[in-house]
Design a protein around this motif. Structure first.
Motif, PDB file in Angstrom:
ATOM      1  N   PRO A 197       0.812  -1.228   0.000  1.00  0.00           N
ATOM      2  CA  PRO A 197       0.000   0.000   0.000  1.00  0.00           C
ATOM      3  C   PRO A 197       0.841   1.271   0.000  1.00  0.00           C
ATOM      4  O   PRO A 197       0.488   2.252  -0.668  1.00  0.00           O
ATOM      5  CB  PRO A 197      -0.820  -0.117   1.301  1.00  0.00           C
ATOM      6  CG  PRO A 197      -0.922  -1.587   1.539  1.00  0.00           C
ATOM      7  CD  PRO A 197       0.402  -2.141   1.102  1.00  0.00           C
ATOM      8  N   MET A 198       1.963   1.271   0.735  1.00  0.00           N
ATOM      9  CA  MET A 198       2.824   2.457   0.756  1.00  0.00           C
ATOM     10  C   MET A 198       3.441   2.695  -0.622  1.00  0.00           C
ATOM     11  O   MET A 198       3.603   3.841  -1.053  1.00  0.00           O
ATOM     12  CB  MET A 198       3.917   2.313   1.812  1.00  0.00           C
ATOM     13  CG  MET A 198       3.409   2.292   3.235  1.00  0.00           C
ATOM     14  SD  MET A 198       4.734   2.430   4.468  1.00  0.00           S
ATOM     15  CE  MET A 198       5.173   4.157   4.328  1.00  0.00           C
ATOM     16  N   ALA A 199       3.790   1.617  -1.306  1.00  0.00           N
ATOM     17  CA  ALA A 199       4.352   1.749  -2.657  1.00  0.00           C
ATOM     18  C   ALA A 199       3.291   2.237  -3.633  1.00  0.00           C
ATOM     19  O   ALA A 199       3.552   3.118  -4.469  1.00  0.00           O
ATOM     20  CB  ALA A 199       4.911   0.406  -3.118  1.00  0.00           C
ATOM     21  N   LEU A 200       2.087   1.690  -3.529  1.00  0.00           N
ATOM     22  CA  LEU A 200       0.995   2.099  -4.415  1.00  0.00           C
ATOM     23  C   LEU A 200       0.671   3.584  -4.260  1.00  0.00           C
ATOM     24  O   LEU A 200       0.283   4.249  -5.230  1.00  0.00           O
ATOM     25  CB  LEU A 200      -0.265   1.281  -4.114  1.00  0.00           C
ATOM     26  CG  LEU A 200      -0.241  -0.202  -4.517  1.00  0.00           C
ATOM     27  CD1 LEU A 200      -1.447  -0.926  -3.924  1.00  0.00           C
ATOM     28  CD2 LEU A 200      -0.225  -0.357  -6.034  1.00  0.00           C
ATOM     29  N   ARG A 201       0.873   4.095  -3.054  1.00  0.00           N
ATOM     30  CA  ARG A 201       0.527   5.501  -2.792  1.00  0.00           C
ATOM     31  C   ARG A 201       1.360   6.467  -3.621  1.00  0.00           C
ATOM     32  O   ARG A 201       0.954   7.619  -3.839  1.00  0.00           O
ATOM     33  CB  ARG A 201       0.681   5.805  -1.288  1.00  0.00           C
ATOM     34  CG  ARG A 201       0.283   7.219  -0.898  1.00  0.00           C
ATOM     35  CD  ARG A 201      -1.175   7.513  -1.224  1.00  0.00           C
ATOM     36  NE  ARG A 201      -1.486   8.931  -1.064  1.00  0.00           N
ATOM     37  CZ  ARG A 201      -1.401   9.831  -2.042  1.00  0.00           C
ATOM     38  NH1 ARG A 201      -1.031   9.464  -3.250  1.00  0.00           N
ATOM     39  NH2 ARG A 201      -1.694  11.092  -1.817  1.00  0.00           N
ATOM     40  N   PHE A 202       2.504   6.038  -4.118  1.00  0.00           N
ATOM     41  CA  PHE A 202       3.289   6.906  -4.993  1.00  0.00           C
ATOM     42  C   PHE A 202       2.540   7.210  -6.287  1.00  0.00           C
ATOM     43  O   PHE A 202       2.819   8.199  -6.959  1.00  0.00           O
ATOM     44  CB  PHE A 202       4.632   6.255  -5.340  1.00  0.00           C
ATOM     45  CG  PHE A 202       5.615   6.230  -4.202  1.00  0.00           C
ATOM     46  CD1 PHE A 202       6.014   7.406  -3.582  1.00  0.00           C
ATOM     47  CD2 PHE A 202       6.149   5.036  -3.768  1.00  0.00           C
ATOM     48  CE1 PHE A 202       6.923   7.383  -2.535  1.00  0.00           C
ATOM     49  CE2 PHE A 202       7.061   4.998  -2.724  1.00  0.00           C
ATOM     50  CZ  PHE A 202       7.450   6.177  -2.101  1.00  0.00           C
ATOM     51  N   ILE A 203       1.596   6.343  -6.647  1.00  0.00           N
ATOM     52  CA  ILE A 203       0.927   6.473  -7.947  1.00  0.00           C
ATOM     53  C   ILE A 203      -0.565   6.733  -7.822  1.00  0.00           C
ATOM     54  O   ILE A 203      -1.126   7.545  -8.550  1.00  0.00           O
ATOM     55  CB  ILE A 203       1.185   5.212  -8.801  1.00  0.00           C
ATOM     56  CG1 ILE A 203       2.693   5.082  -9.093  1.00  0.00           C
ATOM     57  CG2 ILE A 203       0.390   5.257 -10.099  1.00  0.00           C
ATOM     58  CD1 ILE A 203       3.065   3.902  -9.945  1.00  0.00           C
ATOM     59  N   VAL A 204      -1.238   6.040  -6.906  1.00  0.00           N
ATOM     60  CA  VAL A 204      -2.689   6.215  -6.771  1.00  0.00           C
ATOM     61  C   VAL A 204      -3.017   6.798  -5.397  1.00  0.00           C
ATOM     62  O   VAL A 204      -2.172   6.821  -4.506  1.00  0.00           O
ATOM     63  CB  VAL A 204      -3.432   4.873  -6.974  1.00  0.00           C
ATOM     64  CG1 VAL A 204      -3.174   4.318  -8.364  1.00  0.00           C
ATOM     65  CG2 VAL A 204      -3.022   3.848  -5.913  1.00  0.00           C
ATOM     66  N   SER A 205      -4.242   7.244  -5.232  1.00  0.00           N
ATOM     67  CA  SER A 205      -4.656   7.870  -3.978  1.00  0.00           C
ATOM     68  C   SER A 205      -4.968   6.813  -2.918  1.00  0.00           C
ATOM     69  O   SER A 205      -5.208   5.647  -3.229  1.00  0.00           O
ATOM     70  CB  SER A 205      -5.906   8.728  -4.211  1.00  0.00           C
ATOM     71  OG  SER A 205      -7.022   7.898  -4.515  1.00  0.00           O
ATOM     72  N   TRP A 206      -4.976   7.261  -1.649  1.00  0.00           N
ATOM     73  CA  TRP A 206      -5.353   6.350  -0.567  1.00  0.00           C
ATOM     74  C   TRP A 206      -6.778   5.855  -0.765  1.00  0.00           C
ATOM     75  O   TRP A 206      -7.101   4.721  -0.414  1.00  0.00           O
ATOM     76  CB  TRP A 206      -5.231   7.043   0.790  1.00  0.00           C
ATOM     77  CG  TRP A 206      -3.832   7.155   1.318  1.00  0.00           C
ATOM     78  CD1 TRP A 206      -3.154   8.295   1.630  1.00  0.00           C
ATOM     79  CD2 TRP A 206      -2.942   6.060   1.599  1.00  0.00           C
ATOM     80  NE1 TRP A 206      -1.886   7.984   2.080  1.00  0.00           N
ATOM     81  CE2 TRP A 206      -1.734   6.630   2.074  1.00  0.00           C
ATOM     82  CE3 TRP A 206      -3.037   4.671   1.485  1.00  0.00           C
ATOM     83  CZ2 TRP A 206      -0.641   5.857   2.449  1.00  0.00           C
ATOM     84  CZ3 TRP A 206      -1.939   3.896   1.850  1.00  0.00           C
ATOM     85  CH2 TRP A 206      -0.766   4.479   2.324  1.00  0.00           C
ATOM     86  N   ASN A 207      -7.635   6.699  -1.333  1.00  0.00           N
ATOM     87  CA  ASN A 207      -9.024   6.300  -1.560  1.00  0.00           C
ATOM     88  C   ASN A 207      -9.096   5.140  -2.560  1.00  0.00           C
ATOM     89  O   ASN A 207      -9.861   4.185  -2.370  1.00  0.00           O
ATOM     90  CB  ASN A 207      -9.834   7.492  -2.073  1.00  0.00           C
ATOM     91  CG  ASN A 207     -11.318   7.183  -2.152  1.00  0.00           C
ATOM     92  OD1 ASN A 207     -11.901   6.614  -1.218  1.00  0.00           O
ATOM     93  ND2 ASN A 207     -11.943   7.544  -3.265  1.00  0.00           N
ATOM     94  N   ASP A 208      -8.290   5.213  -3.618  1.00  0.00           N
ATOM     95  CA  ASP A 208      -8.253   4.125  -4.599  1.00  0.00           C
ATOM     96  C   ASP A 208      -7.712   2.843  -3.970  1.00  0.00           C
ATOM     97  O   ASP A 208      -8.181   1.745  -4.265  1.00  0.00           O
ATOM     98  CB  ASP A 208      -7.396   4.512  -5.804  1.00  0.00           C
ATOM     99  CG  ASP A 208      -8.101   5.481  -6.741  1.00  0.00           C
ATOM    100  OD1 ASP A 208      -9.340   5.427  -6.801  1.00  0.00           O
ATOM    101  OD2 ASP A 208      -7.414   6.282  -7.398  1.00  0.00           O
ATOM    102  N   ILE A 209      -6.695   2.994  -3.122  1.00  0.00           N
ATOM    103  CA  ILE A 209      -6.133   1.823  -2.438  1.00  0.00           C
ATOM    104  C   ILE A 209      -7.186   1.199  -1.525  1.00  0.00           C
ATOM    105  O   ILE A 209      -7.346  -0.024  -1.483  1.00  0.00           O
ATOM    106  CB  ILE A 209      -4.884   2.216  -1.632  1.00  0.00           C
ATOM    107  CG1 ILE A 209      -3.768   2.694  -2.581  1.00  0.00           C
ATOM    108  CG2 ILE A 209      -4.389   1.040  -0.782  1.00  0.00           C
ATOM    109  CD1 ILE A 209      -2.586   3.321  -1.881  1.00  0.00           C
ATOM    110  N   ARG A 210      -7.910   2.056  -0.802  1.00  0.00           N
ATOM    111  CA  ARG A 210      -8.934   1.559   0.116  1.00  0.00           C
ATOM    112  C   ARG A 210     -10.021   0.795  -0.638  1.00  0.00           C
ATOM    113  O   ARG A 210     -10.433  -0.292  -0.226  1.00  0.00           O
ATOM    114  CB  ARG A 210      -9.545   2.732   0.890  1.00  0.00           C
ATOM    115  CG  ARG A 210     -10.655   2.340   1.859  1.00  0.00           C
ATOM    116  CD  ARG A 210     -11.302   3.570   2.481  1.00  0.00           C
ATOM    117  NE  ARG A 210     -11.861   4.467   1.479  1.00  0.00           N
ATOM    118  CZ  ARG A 210     -13.024   4.258   0.864  1.00  0.00           C
ATOM    119  NH1 ARG A 210     -13.755   3.182   1.142  1.00  0.00           N
ATOM    120  NH2 ARG A 210     -13.462   5.126  -0.028  1.00  0.00           N
TER     121      ARG A 210
END
Length: 563
Positions: A197-210
């Protein structure tokens, strides 16, 4: 105290030079730091000028290994792009799922996980990152994601090399190595709930991750569960097998949309949203143009992409270079196939004395070696057939040229673009490796050992809370979790014995530290930046990837009190 200060200050200055506002590029900062360390060795530690010179020569020659791998990866990347394979792969992946989180997890996590298990040497980022950029993701953000994602599998990368070879000089029996591997895998397993999730946050928003977290969790566990289970009885295959299973599961789950949000922003929108100014790559006009597109236009684009279906034959042909790469890596890295011993055969077949410069030798496996450089114990070797430059990168490219019927001008373009990209990185790597060699010069009194021992004396029995960061420091310096384990394994073992901490736990922390240090490792940052065509952003990347690395170390510290 003076020795400690002078041992640490060059690294502090290096980090400052690269991360300050308008920081210096690595091809300037690293040679300057190497010069500084050389001066300290000569004028304070009183190191013999001949020994310093020998290490400088070894540092220059050592740069051949990483730069040849980077060159091979860039060459393969250019071939895949110019042959049209990248476009077909992109369309195929979009056919599996147009959800960005799914694409990032399949390629940036599971696929890279498997490649790390087979090869290491920075190969995962070299292969996975360009595919993600081909899907439309921002190169700078992809570089950071690739660096952070490529941490969990590293302790068992290249068929377990950081574990079985990294600790080979400690006199440990197989059962102890296995125990270290078990603890290492457990710490990585827990950290994996946080790192993707921390890596994904470089590209997408926390909302998208959630909204897509169920898929992220499934993809993560599909790699780490078999990885952890296999580590209970083997320390060579956890990453390779875990990654392969995870890739298959992630693709199938994404195909059915399990755990994925129904609606997802386009790649273009996410890449350009919010922080364009910080990255300095997209101006306000581009953002306005992107945001002002009508709903009808975006819908039309989506339907157009979805209609661009590709046949199974096209997909297989486009994937052939990647499939060949993986097969060759696996066959040449797993000793049971018998090819690894051939490619690493050190039996000398030719030798020649270069007088005071040193002794040159060539082995059956074409291992080039220069020993007794300037009459010292310093040596250098290059495993021509085993370093993943000629095999598999160049080999796959040569096979692919007739396969894709590439014309002479295209082949010339591939090689010329590769050559133009590696000039500045070569200077940076030379500076980095000279610095590393000089930091390690002096045995127990070397700057690196002085710093490590001082920190351990300061912490005492609380060492387990910071032990992983010493491993990360080793990877930051050397560019390798294996070298970090070789360098600091003895210190960690001695500390464990002296302060009464469990040896297997402390060595597991060292192994985890070497893996998480990949996130800030200068060599890796230069390599992935070069492959993606990113210039002078090393300091920017370090400032951001150091955050998940620190979090990783906190997880490791907490776990050390439990295991």
């Amino acid at each position: 105290m003076t020795s400690l200060f002078l041992s640490v200050i060059p690294i502090v200055i290096l980090i400052w030079m690269m991360t300050k506002k308008n920081g210096l590029p690595s091809h300037i900062a690293l040679p300057v730091t190497a010069l500084m360390v050389g001066a300290i060795q000569l004028f304070y530690f009183g190191t013999d000028i001949t020994l310093i010179s020998a290490n400088i020569i070894a540092g220059i020659l050592s740069a051949i290994t990483p730069i040849s791998i980077v060159a091979g990866a860039i060459l393969l990347n250019r071939m895949i792009y110019l042959s049209g394979s990248e476009d077909i792969i992109r369309r195929w992946l979009e056919g599996i799922s147009r959800n960005q989180v799914a694409q990032l997890m399949i390629i940036g996590w599971a696929f890279a996980f498997m490649i790390e298990g087979a090869s290491g040497f920075g190969t995962p980022a070299a292969i996975a990152a360009p595919i993600l950029v081909g899907l439309g993701f921002n190169p700078l953000k992809v570089a950071m994601l690739a660096l952070v994602m490529n941490s969990v599998p590293v302790s068992f990368g290249a068929v377990g090399t950081p574990t079985w070879f990294g600790f080979s000089n400690l006199g440990l029996d197989d059962a102890t190595l296995l125990d270290i591997g078990k603890t290492t895998a457990l710490i990585h397993f827990v950290a994996a709930f946080i790192i993707p999730p921390m890596a994904l946050r470089f590209i997408v928003s926390w909302n998208d991750i959630r909204k897509n977290y169920l898929f992220v969790l499934i993809s993560t566990l599909s790699c780490t569960v078999p990885y952890f289970l296999l580590a209970q009885w083997n320390y060579e295959f956890p990453a390779l097998v875990g990654g392969a299973i995870g890739l298959i599961v992630s693709v199938i789950v994404a195909r059915f949309g399990l755990g994925l949000a129904k609606e997802q922003h386009s790649v273009t929108q996410t890449v350009f949203a919010g922080d364009a100014a910080a990255f300095g790559e997209v101006n306000a006009v581009n953002m306005t143009a992107t945001d002002s597109r009508s709903a009808e236009t975006r819908s039309s684009e989506k339907q157009s992409v979805q209609s661009q279906s590709v046949s199974s034959a096209q997909i297989f042909k486009a994937m052939t270079p990647t499939i060949l790469l993986i097969v060759i890596l696996i066959v040449t890295r797993i000793k049971q196939f018998g090819i690894k011993s051939i490619l690493t055969d050190g039996t000398e077949v030719f030798s020649l004395s270069f007088g005071p410069l040193g002794d040159f030798s060539l082995s059956k496996a074409l291992i080039v070696k220069l020993s007794h450089i300037l009459g010292t114990d310093v040596s250098w070797a290059y495993k021509t057939l085993y370093v993943p430059a000629l095999i598999p990168f160049l080999l796959v490219v040569l096979i692919s040229i007739p396969l894709f019927k590439l014309k002479g001008n295209v082949v010339k373009q591939m090689f010329s673009e590769t050559a133009s990209r590696i000039k500045m990185p070569f200077i940076a790597l030379v500076g980095a490796l000279i610095m590393v060699k000089l930091m390690m010069t002096g045995g127990e009194n070397s700057p690196i050992m002085t710093a490590g021992q001082a920190f351990s004396d300061l912490m005492g029995t609380s060492w387990q809370y910071v032990g992983a960061y010493l491993g990360a420091l080793g990877a930051f310096f050397s560019g390798s979790a294996t070298v970090s384990n070789l360098t600091f394994g003895a210190i960690q073992q001695t500390i464990a014995i002296n302060v009464g901490l469990p040896q297997t736990t402390i060595l597991a922390l060292q192994s985890v530290g070497g893996a998480m240090g990949n996130m800030v490792c200068i060599n890796n940052i230069i390599a992935v930046s070069t492959i993606l065509g990113i210039a002078n952003k090393e300091g920017f990347i370090i400032k951001r990837t150091v955050v998940p690395m620190i979090v990783y170390g906190i997880v490791a510290a907490i776990m050390s009190t439990i295991v």
